[in-house]
Design an enzyme around this catalytic site. Structure first.
Site, PDB file in Angstrom:
ATOM      1  N   ASP A   1     -24.137  67.247 -61.196  1.00  0.00           N
ATOM      2  CA  ASP A   1     -25.148  67.060 -62.244  1.00  0.00           C
ATOM      3  C   ASP A   1     -25.140  65.622 -62.748  1.00  0.00           C
ATOM      4  OD1 ASP A   1     -27.067  68.485 -64.194  1.00  0.00           O
ATOM      5  OD2 ASP A   1     -25.717  67.446 -65.551  1.00  0.00           O
TER       6      ASP A   1
ATOM      7  N   SER B   1     -32.681  70.719 -87.775  1.00  0.00           N
ATOM      8  CA  SER B   1     -33.142  71.793 -86.899  1.00  0.00           C
ATOM      9  C   SER B   1     -33.149  73.159 -87.577  1.00  0.00           C
ATOM     10  CB  SER B   1     -32.249  71.868 -85.649  1.00  0.00           C
ATOM     11  OG  SER B   1     -32.336  70.687 -84.894  1.00  0.00           O
TER      12      SER B   1
ATOM     13  N   ASP C   1     -22.843  66.978 -75.570  1.00  0.00           N
ATOM     14  CA  ASP C   1     -21.508  66.893 -74.971  1.00  0.00           C
ATOM     15  C   ASP C   1     -20.520  66.147 -75.863  1.00  0.00           C
ATOM     16  OD1 ASP C   1     -22.130  68.272 -72.610  1.00  0.00           O
ATOM     17  OD2 ASP C   1     -22.846  66.457 -71.615  1.00  0.00           O
TER      18      ASP C   1
ATOM     19  N   PHE D   1     -20.249  65.937 -78.999  1.00  0.00           N
ATOM     20  CA  PHE D   1     -19.847  66.622 -80.229  1.00  0.00           C
ATOM     21  C   PHE D   1     -19.073  67.905 -79.976  1.00  0.00           C
ATOM     22  CE2 PHE D   1     -23.993  64.679 -81.914  1.00  0.00           C
ATOM     23  CZ  PHE D   1     -23.340  63.546 -82.365  1.00  0.00           C
ATOM     24  N   GLN D   2     -19.075  68.388 -78.758  1.00  0.00           N
ATOM     25  CA  GLN D   2     -18.535  69.725 -78.496  1.00  0.00           C
ATOM     26  C   GLN D   2     -17.044  69.856 -78.812  1.00  0.00           C
ATOM     27  OE1 GLN D   2     -19.550  71.352 -74.660  1.00  0.00           O
ATOM     28  NE2 GLN D   2     -21.753  71.056 -74.960  1.00  0.00           N
TER      29      GLN D   2
ATOM     30  N   HIS E   1     -23.179  73.360 -69.353  1.00  0.00           N
ATOM     31  CA  HIS E   1     -22.769  72.184 -68.588  1.00  0.00           C
ATOM     32  C   HIS E   1     -21.251  72.143 -68.653  1.00  0.00           C
ATOM     33  CE1 HIS E   1     -22.622  68.314 -66.776  1.00  0.00           C
ATOM     34  NE2 HIS E   1     -22.569  67.578 -67.873  1.00  0.00           N
TER      35      HIS E   1
END
Length: 347
Positions: free
Chosen positions: A194, A52, A82, A84-85, A107
């Site tokens: 969610d 990226s 999520d 990897f956070q 989130h």
């Protein structure tokens, strides 16, 4: 419930901060570009060698490693996947986060399920657009916005002199959210609703319903092309009517035959047993069972592309005849390819 709009938010707050966006996926590319276009000083943080990196630079964004980008930032928005956070936070964000920096999420997953536990003196906020990142970006470019949620987990110390709510609203405005409306919620409510909406209705429920309808028609001797149009292609046409004016608006637009069929046949497909299953899904989300199962699956992946359950189901989806028939039919509809929401070369 109060809904916040453009006049309720001061965009100058976020314009005066150094903002770091962790990740450049669906949400990351949208937030970073929207904030940049709104006059915010944005740095995109990526691991060295990330595919990226070039995409973000070609979009005119400043890109740096996570360690360097976090150092000195006033607000750090964590938009990595999520799964990897927690690892990124512990190894690269937490050690380099300046005192009184604001920690932000789109989130509540990792905060609510206590995978990330910030210090008690930090300001921790959430700005969550209620739509995929590619829609958040395209809607912003068209002069609109995606309705968003804000939540304050902790209103701690920060260097801005403003409350955590003021900062969250300012960020939401720069991201286009206040054009459509921003509601305040909690990390718990956002996370659990969610996950439930995605699993029971929007993703899991809808895709299974589409495939079951398609298979029923094909097994009944009807052509796959007809089954595709009736059970998948027309889904957007119906949802657009509901999105525009609710269920009654959709009923007004469709034929009396279709409306009558809705009333007599819908409850035969979505039964009381369906609600029992939905309550079970919600219970597993609330308990943290789903979160742990998801993260356990991800830990079995060596390449960061999802664990064995994810990979197996992706293969099954790709092999389903509805995908093959749909791909061929969509290739003939040139208008579908003129303005794509998802362009893997750019976002």
């Amino acid at each position: 419930m109060k809904i916040f709009y453009d006049d309720d938010a001061n965009i100058e707050i976020i314009q005066g901060l150094k903002v770091t966006i962790i990740g450049y996926g669906s949400q990351g590319h949208a937030h970073a570009n929207n904030l940049k276009d709104s006059g915010v000083n944005v740095t995109v943080a990526l691991r060295e060698g990330s595919s990226s990196w070039k995409k973000a630079e070609e979009a005119g964004l400043h890109v740096s490693t996570v360690t360097d980008a976090v150092d000195g930032a006033d607000l750090v928005m964590i938009l990595a996947p999520d799964e990897f956070q927690q690892g990124v936070y512990e190894s690269e964000i937490k050690p380099n986060l300046k005192v009184n920096a604001v920690l932000a999420f789109a989130h509540g997953f990792n905060i609510h399920f206590q995978k990330i536990v910030p210090s008690e003196d930090m300001s921790v906020i959430m700005i969550a657009p209620k739509g995929p990142g590619h829609t958040v970006r395209s809607t912003y470019l068209n002069g609109g916005g995606v309705p968003s949620l804000i939540a304050i987990y902790q209103d701690g110390n920060n260097t801005t002199g403003y409350s955590a709510q003021d900062i969250a609203l300012s960020y939401a405005k720069a991201n286009g959210g206040t054009r459509a409306g921003v509601l305040e919620t909690t990390f718990k409510e956002e996370t659990e609703t969610d996950l439930f909406g995605e699993q029971a209705v929007l993703c899991g429920g809808m895709t299974e319903l589409i495939k079951a309808g398609y298979e029923t028609l094909v097994e009944g001797g009807y052509s796959p092309e007809m089954a595709y149009f009736e059970c998948l292609h027309e889904t957007k046409l119906i949802v657009d009517l509901i999105h525009e004016g609710g269920i009654a608006n959709m009923h007004y637009s469709i034929s009396n035959t279709a409306e009558f069929g809705d009333y007599v046949s819908g409850p035969k497909v979505i039964t009381s047993d369906t609600k029992v299953a939905m309550k079970g899904i919600l219970s597993r989300i609330q308990s943290g069972e789903f979160a742990d199962k998801f993260l356990d699956d991800c830990r079995q992946s060596n390449d960061g592309t999802g664990g064995p359950i994810m990979k197996e189901r992706r293969k099954e989806t790709a092999a389903h005849s509805i995908e093959k028939v749909g791909s061929e039919l969509r290739s003939k509809m040139k208008f579908l390819n003129s303005e794509r929401l998802v362009n893997k070369d750019k976002n």
